[in-house]
Enzyme design. Structure first.
Site: not given
Ligand code: PXP
Length: 252
Positions: A15, A18, A51, A53, A57, A78, A109, A159, A202
């Protein structure tokens, strides 16, 4: 629907949200999420997750197309179950869509999607995504009623939200961690019995990924914040490679 094989290899979705968070802190184009996606692909990621949003952001609309053009990996979008996001998903046709709960005031989330109390609306929301060929996943707490509801509304994937597990590990609360792991194991088993593919994510890091990677039904982990943070110190490719190594160790 094909059932995941019990010994299917564990996939890693990286992901890259960030990277966009850092870019947006200053404005402009750097660092570029599409470049991060390419590096993650080179390092052996199996998919790229972003994601979009409602408040934009981190990832913005243009990133979605840029990332899709930058890699050959499957893209997992996402998003919240809103009409705006549905039309964006249908316009871009990602490989997978993961529906997440979203609240403006949250930092990330928090908690899983409430499916059981919203089955009619979610069934109607998911149908056009299926028709467009997307694999639809729901981001859920490890809760039996939510998993059964996910099946009912036509999701192919769940998930499992590992955020509480990660918090218990960070707090050093072994009893709470083990309780949450038991819930995650039971949820994964139920989901597979119902014919759902099981993903998890997550809050995962090198320090806590092992027990989650060891859940036999889980075929994909989606990991973002830790990997992008680690990339500051070691580079993204090294961070992705080390995460893959930790995941593989947990399956030995
Ligand atoms: N899976 C989902 C559905 C999420 O919303 C997120 C965070 O955006 C993640 C995985 C990844 O989480 P993290 O950034 O804490 O690794």
């Amino acid at each position: 629907m094909t059932l995941p094989s019990p010994d299917a290899p564990l996939r890693l979705g990286v992901n890259i949200d960030h990277v966009a968070t850092v870019r947006n802190a200053r404005g402009g184009a750097d660092p570029d999420p599409a470049r991060a996606a390419r590096l993650a692909q080179q390092a052996g990621a199996d998919g790229i997750t972003l994601h979009l949003r409602e408040d934009r952001r981190h990832i913005v609309d243009a990133d979605l197309r840029a990332v899709m053009d930058a890699v050959t990996l499957p893209i997992n979008l996402e998003m919240a179950a809103t009409e705006e996001m549905l039309s964006i998903a249908l316009a871009h046709n990602p490989h997978a869509v993961c529906i997440v709960p979203e609240r403006r005031e949250e930092r990330t989330t928090e908690g899983g999607l409430e499916v059981a109390a919203d089955t009619q609306r979610l069934s109607a929301f998911i149908a056009p995504l299926h028709a467009a060929g997307a694999r639809v996943s729901l981001f859920l707490a490890p809760d039996e009623a939510q998993i059964e509801a996910a099946r009912q509304v036509g999701a192919q994937v769940v998930e499992l939200h590992t955020g509480s597990y990660a918090e218990h590990v960070a707090a050093g609360d072994d009893a709470a961690r083990d309780d949450e792991l038991r819930r995650l194991f039971a949820a994964a088993s139920l989901a597979q019995d119902l014919g759902l593919e099981v993903h998890a994510g997550h809050g995962l890091s090198f320090a806590n990924v092992g027990p989650i990677a060891a859940i036999p039904e889980v075929v994909e982990l989606n990991i973002g914040h830790f990997l992008i943070g680690e990339a500051i110190f070691t580079g993204l490719e090294a961070a992705v490679r080390e995460m893959r190594r930790q995941m593989a160790l947990a399956r030995m």
